[in-house]
Design an enzyme around this catalytic site. Structure first.
Site, mmCIF file in Angstrom:
data_model
loop_
_atom_site.group_PDB
_atom_site.id
_atom_site.type_symbol
_atom_site.label_atom_id
_atom_site.label_comp_id
_atom_site.label_asym_id
_atom_site.label_seq_id
_atom_site.Cartn_x
_atom_site.Cartn_y
_atom_site.Cartn_z
ATOM 1 N N HIS A 1 39.983 43.980 29.959
ATOM 2 C CA HIS A 1 39.063 45.536 28.840
ATOM 3 C C HIS A 1 40.506 46.344 29.440
ATOM 4 C CE1 HIS A 1 35.320 43.109 27.532
ATOM 5 N NE2 HIS A 1 36.225 43.552 27.310
ATOM 6 N N HIS B 1 37.519 35.509 31.508
ATOM 7 C CA HIS B 1 36.740 34.972 31.975
ATOM 8 C C HIS B 1 35.513 33.694 31.446
ATOM 9 C CE1 HIS B 1 36.717 39.256 31.474
ATOM 10 N NE2 HIS B 1 36.643 39.784 30.754
ATOM 11 N N GLU C 1 31.556 36.764 30.404
ATOM 12 C CA GLU C 1 31.378 35.988 31.562
ATOM 13 C C GLU C 1 30.377 34.420 31.747
ATOM 14 O OE1 GLU C 1 33.114 36.724 35.930
ATOM 15 O OE2 GLU C 1 30.861 35.745 36.392
ATOM 16 N N CYS D 1 33.034 36.528 44.017
ATOM 17 C CA CYS D 1 34.929 35.262 43.753
ATOM 18 C C CYS D 1 35.474 36.100 45.189
ATOM 19 C CB CYS D 1 35.401 35.752 42.967
ATOM 20 S SG CYS D 1 36.529 37.292 42.632
ATOM 21 N N SER E 1 36.104 48.935 30.905
ATOM 22 C CA SER E 1 36.350 47.058 32.221
ATOM 23 C C SER E 1 34.519 47.483 33.070
ATOM 24 C CB SER E 1 37.220 47.435 33.012
ATOM 25 O OG SER E 1 37.238 46.804 34.431
ATOM 26 N N ASN F 1 34.232 45.786 35.284
ATOM 27 C CA ASN F 1 33.832 45.617 37.243
ATOM 28 C C ASN F 1 34.806 47.020 37.516
ATOM 29 O OD1 ASN F 1 37.924 45.562 37.501
ATOM 30 N ND2 ASN F 1 37.320 44.040 35.647
#
Ligand code: SF4
Length: 288
Positions: free
Chosen positions: A44, A78, A130, A194, A222, A224
């Protein structure tokens, strides 16, 4: 860490290894003769998706939308549900799986415990690609919660496996897991955030709280990057979330003593560099 006139650029800003590898794979494929299709946008970030479109890399939602069946289908970092994966693999087109190994790790953990009869609770955003993919591994026994408040509403489970979206904030994951423990006889806690996300969060906490201004660079859509901006707002009173250097609030930049620049996992290095360059130029013009 780069330090120049109190402008610090995060060492861990920008593409995470999973995103970088997916983009490298797609660019390598695009250099060949076949058209390349990604299942959903690779990331994104408008600057990257524009660059990919210019190289005739097309984002589609389903294999039947590929106009040239001799092309290559790419599964993005994802990941997707195993059911959708099967559908894609049996459509007759060449398939390249660019699912990040760290997302695969989360899928495998869910799969393992779901096969043993565990209900899965994913701490994350239920609409994120995801998480939709992860839900496919729960054997139809999965619930998504965004945090401890939502977890309070969960029913009682005999056996529950608590996992996380890979980009989740660690403190939210553990607070939620503590709540879920109260709702189960047996509770398996699998922290699937992660390592690149953990490292980025650690660095952000360390530097954002000492900055007068934090600039978060990355796509407005986005997940994240948005989460990173939320974390920064908890640590610093002045935060700008910008997609490019054109959106910078120059007055704030000139007033701030210490500036920390960071970026989401889907932000390309060249966009971060331009923002950092512009910030330094502005400050150089008033603090020679
Ligand atoms: S954020 Fe983490 S899990 Fe997701 S693609 Fe990047 S490295 Fe992989």
């Amino acid at each position: 860490m780069e330090k120049e006139q109190d402008v610090i650029v995060a060492k861990r800003a920008g593409f995470c290894p999973g995103v970088k590898s997916a983009i490298d794979k797609v660019l390598e494929l695009a250099a060949g003769q076949k058209p390349v299709y990604t299942i959903g946008p690779l990331i994104h970030n408008k600057q990257v998706t524009d660059m990919l479109s210019a190289k005739h890399i097309t984002s589609i939602d389903f294999p039947h939308q590929a106009t040239d069946k001799s092309g290559v289908l790419v599964i993005r970092a994802h990941g997707i549900t195993p059911q959708f994966q099967q559908e894609i693999e049996s459509c007759g087109m060449e398939v390249v799986d660019a699912t990040c190994p760290l997302v695969k790790h989360a899928q495998n953990i869910i799969d393992k415990f779901a096969r043993q009869g565990y209900h899965t609770v994913i701490v994350g955003d239920g609409e994120h690609a995801e998480v939709i993919g992860l839900m496919g591994y729960t054997q139809g026994r999965g619930t998504v919660v965004s945090g401890p408040e939502e977890a309070k509403k969960l029913p009682h489970f005999d056996k529950v496996n608590v996992v996380s979206q890979t980009t989740q904030k660690e403190s939210v994951f553990y607070q939620t897991a503590e709540e879920i423990k109260k709702h189960a006889d047996m509770c398996q806690i699998s922290n699937t955030i992660c390592q690149p996300t953990k490292d980025r969060q650690k660095e952000t906490i360390e530097f954002a709280q000492n900055a007068d201004l934090v600039i978060v660079v990355g796509g407005k859509h986005s997940a994240n990057t948005a989460r990173l901006a939320v974390l920064c707002r908890e640590l610093s009173s002045a935060v700008q979330h910008v997609e490019t250097e054109k959106e910078l609030d120059e007055t704030q930049i000139l007033k701030a003593k210490k500036i920390f620049i960071t970026a989401g996992a889907s932000t390309p290095e060249w966009v971060i560099d331009r923002v950092a360059e512009r910030v330094k130029q502005l400050r150089a013009s008033t603090h020679p």
